[in-house]
Design a protein around this motif. Structure first.
Motif: not given
Ligand code: TXA
Ligand code: MG
Length: 325
Positions: A1-6, A137-140, A144-145, A152-156
């Motif tokens: 499931m995709k994490a919510e953004i808020g 918060a980016n894949p190794f 960086s985001p 959300a695009d990469q770790l959501g």
């Protein structure tokens, strides 16, 4: 499931108390946070990012008093520097307390500590009361985001919630200064310039690898790399070299007539830093074989920008990174 953004800080705090993973905004880049005192929660950061265990995490705190909770020694110069620039794009490395689990520091007896400058995240730190371990918060190995969407695009689908604080104001990671030896030492160039540090604590050492300058071929670890190769150097020479490729340009003040983006049309280094990672992501997502880029003036945040560009770039076929400052 995709994490919510808020923007629900209370929900983010609850998730962190329960050992969850929350992406949080800072002035530099978005961080992927967990309770720094909970080894199991911290382990899940490494898993979500696919980050190797030897790369230590920064511990984020919400007040100056909290330094004493996580570190043993807080030398006078470190106090002066943090009183001046916290909350802000500065991480200090100090001797750690036992309360910080080994997994946070990759077994080192030191800990990186930072108070980030973002109202939502400062509120979050107040609410939870414990320090938050958070890498970018980016894949190794990826860029960086600097927006919630980047995260959300990469770790959501690997995290619990994304706290949306808008685009990051500074855009490059914090400057890291170690206070564990006799003389302070800059370990990573970042969002606080060397002259701002010098103004407050005077003289310090600079780790050779912190700015990727001077450049020793082969010394640069590949990091911050987009999927499309980036070549760094004189854009017009690179363009003629890669004339048979679908190329796009990431320039400082112009794109030299090619398709692409300029980091700051007016030559403002701060604006360039703020745009850097988002621009790299946009160009990476286009249909191009190569991204051609150039160094910016090595002043102020320019050191951090050039360091990130160098790390992201691909060596030319002759084995060297093509540099001209
Ligand atoms: O601006 C930032 O610093 C962002 C935001 C989220 O705070 N964080 C960040 O974290 O850039 P990360 O994990 O991507 O980079 C932190 C770097 C690591 O690569 C590591 O080398 C260094 O900080 N570091 C952490 N603890 C250290 C320690 N005890 N000694 C030396 N270096 C340390
Ligand atoms: Mg990182």
């Amino acid at each position: 499931m995709k994490a919510e953004i808020g923007i629900d800080v209370k929900r983010a705090a609850k998730l962190l108390r329960d050992g969850g993973l929350v992406a949080m905004p800072t002035e530099t880049v978005y961080g992927l946070a967990a309770n720094a005192l909970n080894s199991r929660a911290v382990l899940s950061i490494f898993e979500a990012k696919k980050r190797p265990g030897f790369d230590p995490l920064i511990v984020h705190i919400g007040s100056l008093e909290q330094v004493a909770e996580v570190a043993i020694d807080y030398p006078r110069k470190a106090q002066k520097l943090t009183e001046h620039y916290w909350p802000g794009p500065l991480t200090i490395v100090l001797k750690k307390r036992d309360i910080i689990p080994d997994i946070v520091t990759s077994g080192l007896d030191t800990v990186g500590v930072r108070m980030p400058r973002h109202p939502l995240t400062l509120q979050l730190l107040q609410d939870v009361g414990f320090p938050l371990a958070a890498p970018s918060a980016n894949p190794f190995g990826y860029v960086s985001p600097t927006t919630a969407r980047h995260v959300a695009d990469q770790l959501g689908d690997r995290i619990d919630y994304i706290l949306d604080g808008g685009p990051c104001a500074v855009g490059v990671e914090s400057t890291i200064v170690s206070f564990t030896e006799h003389k302070p030492k800059v370990l990573r160039a970042g969002g606080l310039s060397l002259s701002e540090i010098r103004r407050v604590i005077g003289d310090f050492d600079v780790d050779d690898q912190s700015t990727s300058q001077p450049l020793a071929p082969g010394m640069l670890s590949e990091h911050y790399s987009p999927t499309t190769p980036i070549y760094l150097g004189d854009i017009k020479s690179l363009a003629s070299r890669f004339s048979d490729k679908r190329l796009v340009v990431l320039g400082f003040t112009s794109t030299y007539g090619f398709e692409g983006e300029a980091l700051s049309k007016t030559g403002d280094i701060r604006e360039a830093a703020k745009n850097l990672f988002a621009a790299m992501r946009r160009l990476d997502s286009g249909n191009h074989d190569v991204i051609l880029s150039e160094m910016v003036p090595a002043e102020g945040l320019g050191l951090a920008i050039n360091d990130r560009l160098s790390r992201a770039s691909t060596p030319l076929p002759n084995g060297e990174k093509m540099i001209n400052v």
